[in-house]
Design a protein around this motif. Structure first.
Motif: not given
Length: 264
Positions: A3-4, A139-140, A115-116, A132-135
């Motif tokens: 992710x960015x 994890x962000x 996935x958010x 929470x962002x998952x790619x």
């Protein structure tokens, strides 16, 4: 897939965060005017018309000021939980029904490889939540606008690669400042905003082996200073046995200038 992200704007005058993973891109909140938001997107060399949607955290104006106009202009879907929709519906203007989507609390929505996950925070809004962002393995975590970080929140946000983490105020500056006591009490309460020191203690409990960066966000323009926030957080982390610069790096955010687009 990595992710960015860029913290486009962060502070009491307006908040917005951009996240992408190659397949999809989302704007989390749009607390500035449509024109200001377009300028911020130009500064990170991204096209607002290519967004997959807008995710709303809560209905306060510094998070939704530009949501309606941007969604209408670019025909973007808006995602928010039911109570937030009820609270903001009359604040963002008419939105076509086909652009209105419900994103429930404590749920996960999948957009291809992205996935958010939503989670509740403690703030004086209808039903505030962050994401929470998952790619792939990345994890962000985005967490601001909370009066404290509960054990439940800590469990959900632990050991992320990167955090955008509230560090709202210096307690002494707030207590000695010009705000009326009613506002000071609200900020200091469990449904207000976390201080530099409390944020650092929470960071020490959630940061893990994979954590590389923490962005200090939603700094009060009246009750905090970037250098003070960084120093206070670093000193508190040190008392918890964490040396900033060795385990992870602290970064500033700004009310008007976006952070560089950074890979997670």
């Amino acid at each position: 897939m990595s992710m960015q992200f860029s913290v486009l704007a962060s502070g009491s005058t307006g908040n917005a965060i951009y996240v992408e993973n190659g397949e999809h891109s989302f704007l989390v909140d749009a607390g500035l005017s449509g024109k200001q938001m377009e300028t911020l997107f130009q500064q990170i060399d991204r096209d607002m018309g290519k967004l997959s949607g807008i995710l709303v955290t809560h209905e306060h104006s510094d998070h939704i000021k530009g949501v309606g106009i941007i969604a209408r202009k670019y025909k973007l879907p808006i995602y928010a939980n039911e109570k937030t929709w009820l609270a903001m519906d009359n604040l963002i203007g008419q939105i076509p029904v086909e652009q209105k989507f419900t994103f429930g609390m404590e749920t996960v929505k999948s957009f291809g490889s992205l996935d958010i996950e939503s989670f509740g925070v403690s703030h004086d809004a209808a039903d505030p939540m962050f994401y929470v962002f998952h790619s792939g393995e990345k994890k962000l975590v985005l967490i601001t606008d909370t009066g404290y970080v509960s054990d439940r929140m800590k469990g959900l946000i632990s050991n992320a690669d990167a955090y955008v983490f509230e560090s709202n105020h210096d307690v002494q500056m707030l207590r000695m400042g010009r705000y009326p006591w009613s506002i000071k009490r609200r900020i200091l309460s469990d449904v207000g905003h976390v201080s530099n020191e409390d944020a650092a203690i929470a960071m020490s409990e959630v940061a893990g082996d994979r954590t590389k960066s923490i962005y200090l966000a939603h700094l009060s323009q009246d009750n905090n200073i970037k250098d003070l926030a960084r120093m206070s957080v670093a000193q508190t982390l040190e008392t918890q046995g964490i040396m900033v610069g060795e385990q992870f790096t602290l970064y500033d955010t700004d009310p008007k200038t976006p952070t560089i687009l950074t890979a997670v």
